[in-house]
Write a protein that holds these residues in place. Structure first.
Motif, PDB file in Angstrom:
ATOM      1  N   ASP A  74      47.586 -25.934 -75.463  1.00 26.61           N
ATOM      2  CA  ASP A  74      47.352 -27.357 -75.634  1.00 26.61           C
ATOM      3  C   ASP A  74      48.518 -27.981 -76.408  1.00 26.61           C
ATOM      4  OD1 ASP A  74      46.988 -26.703 -78.302  1.00 26.61           O
ATOM      5  OD2 ASP A  74      44.829 -26.953 -78.260  1.00 26.61           O
ATOM      6  N   HIS A  75      48.495 -29.277 -76.505  1.00 25.72           N
ATOM      7  CA  HIS A  75      49.559 -30.048 -77.145  1.00 25.72           C
ATOM      8  C   HIS A  75      49.805 -29.574 -78.573  1.00 25.72           C
ATOM      9  CE1 HIS A  75      51.245 -33.522 -79.308  1.00 25.72           C
ATOM     10  NE2 HIS A  75      51.838 -33.814 -78.162  1.00 25.72           N
ATOM     11  N   ASP A  76      48.736 -29.410 -79.354  1.00 22.70           N
ATOM     12  CA  ASP A  76      48.886 -29.055 -80.768  1.00 22.70           C
ATOM     13  C   ASP A  76      49.450 -27.651 -80.970  1.00 22.70           C
ATOM     14  OD1 ASP A  76      47.939 -31.552 -81.500  1.00 22.70           O
ATOM     15  OD2 ASP A  76      45.857 -30.862 -81.678  1.00 22.70           O
ATOM     16  N   ALA A  82      61.695 -40.385 -79.647  1.00 26.68           N
ATOM     17  CA  ALA A  82      61.735 -40.836 -78.249  1.00 26.68           C
ATOM     18  C   ALA A  82      63.033 -40.346 -77.603  1.00 26.68           C
ATOM     19  CB  ALA A  82      61.655 -42.345 -78.174  1.00 26.68           C
ATOM     20  N   ILE A  83      63.019 -40.330 -76.283  1.00 29.14           N
ATOM     21  CA  ILE A  83      64.207 -39.920 -75.528  1.00 29.14           C
ATOM     22  C   ILE A  83      64.301 -40.791 -74.282  1.00 29.14           C
ATOM     23  CG2 ILE A  83      63.003 -38.134 -74.221  1.00 29.14           C
ATOM     24  CD1 ILE A  83      65.630 -36.467 -74.466  1.00 29.14           C
ATOM     25  N   SER A 127      56.146 -35.437 -75.520  1.00 23.91           N
ATOM     26  CA  SER A 127      55.517 -35.501 -74.188  1.00 23.91           C
ATOM     27  C   SER A 127      56.531 -35.141 -73.107  1.00 23.91           C
ATOM     28  CB  SER A 127      54.957 -36.894 -73.923  1.00 23.91           C
ATOM     29  OG  SER A 127      53.933 -37.176 -74.829  1.00 23.91           O
ATOM     30  N   PHE A 128      57.747 -35.651 -73.241  1.00 19.85           N
ATOM     31  CA  PHE A 128      58.810 -35.337 -72.286  1.00 19.85           C
ATOM     32  C   PHE A 128      59.074 -33.825 -72.243  1.00 19.85           C
ATOM     33  CE2 PHE A 128      63.315 -34.439 -71.565  1.00 19.85           C
ATOM     34  CZ  PHE A 128      63.519 -35.016 -70.320  1.00 19.85           C
ATOM     35  N   LEU A 129      59.206 -33.222 -73.423  1.00 19.19           N
ATOM     36  CA  LEU A 129      59.495 -31.785 -73.494  1.00 19.19           C
ATOM     37  C   LEU A 129      58.342 -30.961 -72.922  1.00 19.19           C
ATOM     38  CD1 LEU A 129      61.362 -29.504 -74.393  1.00 19.19           C
ATOM     39  CD2 LEU A 129      60.267 -29.613 -76.631  1.00 19.19           C
ATOM     40  N   LEU A 130      57.122 -31.279 -73.287  1.00 20.00           N
ATOM     41  CA  LEU A 130      55.970 -30.515 -72.803  1.00 20.00           C
ATOM     42  C   LEU A 130      55.809 -30.652 -71.293  1.00 20.00           C
ATOM     43  CD1 LEU A 130      53.343 -31.138 -75.621  1.00 20.00           C
ATOM     44  CD2 LEU A 130      54.796 -29.138 -75.266  1.00 20.00           C
ATOM     45  N   TYR A 164      54.292 -27.012 -70.151  1.00 17.60           N
ATOM     46  CA  TYR A 164      53.430 -26.522 -71.229  1.00 17.60           C
ATOM     47  C   TYR A 164      53.531 -25.002 -71.397  1.00 17.60           C
ATOM     48  CZ  TYR A 164      51.189 -31.012 -72.122  1.00 17.60           C
ATOM     49  OH  TYR A 164      50.941 -32.311 -72.492  1.00 17.60           O
ATOM     50  N   LYS A 165      54.710 -24.455 -71.185  1.00 20.29           N
ATOM     51  CA  LYS A 165      54.917 -23.013 -71.337  1.00 20.29           C
ATOM     52  C   LYS A 165      55.793 -22.770 -72.573  1.00 20.29           C
ATOM     53  CE  LYS A 165      54.521 -21.854 -66.473  1.00 20.29           C
ATOM     54  NZ  LYS A 165      53.203 -21.351 -66.465  1.00 20.29           N
ATOM     55  N   PRO A 166      55.271 -22.002 -73.537  1.00 24.87           N
ATOM     56  CA  PRO A 166      56.043 -21.742 -74.763  1.00 24.87           C
ATOM     57  C   PRO A 166      57.419 -21.143 -74.493  1.00 24.87           C
ATOM     58  CG  PRO A 166      53.802 -20.949 -75.004  1.00 24.87           C
ATOM     59  CD  PRO A 166      53.950 -21.373 -73.583  1.00 24.87           C
TER      60      PRO A 166
END
Length: 167
Positions: free
Chosen positions: A92-94, A123-124, A135-138, A143-145
């Motif tokens: 998840d996000h957290d 921001a980017i 959000s952009f990175l995830l 959503y893969k570490p």
């Protein structure tokens, strides 16, 4: 050996068992599949040994679905080891933000101390679109570490002297 290991505990992860860049008709491809099969079997035997001797150690193989399929094609008996013990990982996000933060803080070279809140931009702008950086990175890492860590490694290699991520 067993008695000296009993007070210790640990999880040992075997990851990145990849064969995707090989021609499926080569001997090297088959050799790698066999090697992965042997690693899976060895981890199973090590886990059985740890249970038998009451050791709090676990050997965990992270297998991609296509690798599982190829292993089942090669050795149908291996499904007895793999099936029923697999765990679907969902991030998840957290939890991903925590991994990102910890990697930034503890992955800094040498005596450098980096504050993750300063290192990460809020921001980017990518092309003509502006968005929240996290959000952009995830979204772009699916959503893969492992992909988040790869991003950080590539950024550090390309920008070794930056103290924060810039566009």
């Amino acid at each position: 050996l067993v008695s000296s290991s009993r007070p210790k505990s640990g999880d040992f992860f075997v990851d990145e068992l990849v064969i995707s860049n090989l021609n499926t008709r080569t001997d090297e491809y088959k050799a790698r599949i066999c090697l992965i099969r042997d690693i899976v079997r060895s981890c199973c035997q090590l886990n059985d040994f740890c249970v038998k001797h009451d050791l709090d150690m676990h050997f965990i193989c992270n297998l991609r679905p296509e690798i599982r399929t190829k292993l089942n094609d090669l050795d149908p008996e291996i499904s007895k080891i793999m099936d029923g013990n697999d765990v679907f990982l969902s991030w998840d996000h957290d939890s991903l933000l925590e991994i990102l933060t910890q990697k930034i803080v503890f992955g800094a070279p040498g005596p450098a101390e980096i504050d993750a809140n300063v290192f990460l931009p809020s921001a980017i702008t990518f092309g003509s679109h502006s968005s929240d950086f996290i959000s952009f990175l995830l979204n772009n890492s699916w959503y893969k570490p492992r992909d988040i860590v790869r991003f950080l490694k590539v950024y550090a290699k390309v920008n070794p002297n930056h103290t924060s991520i810039t566009e």
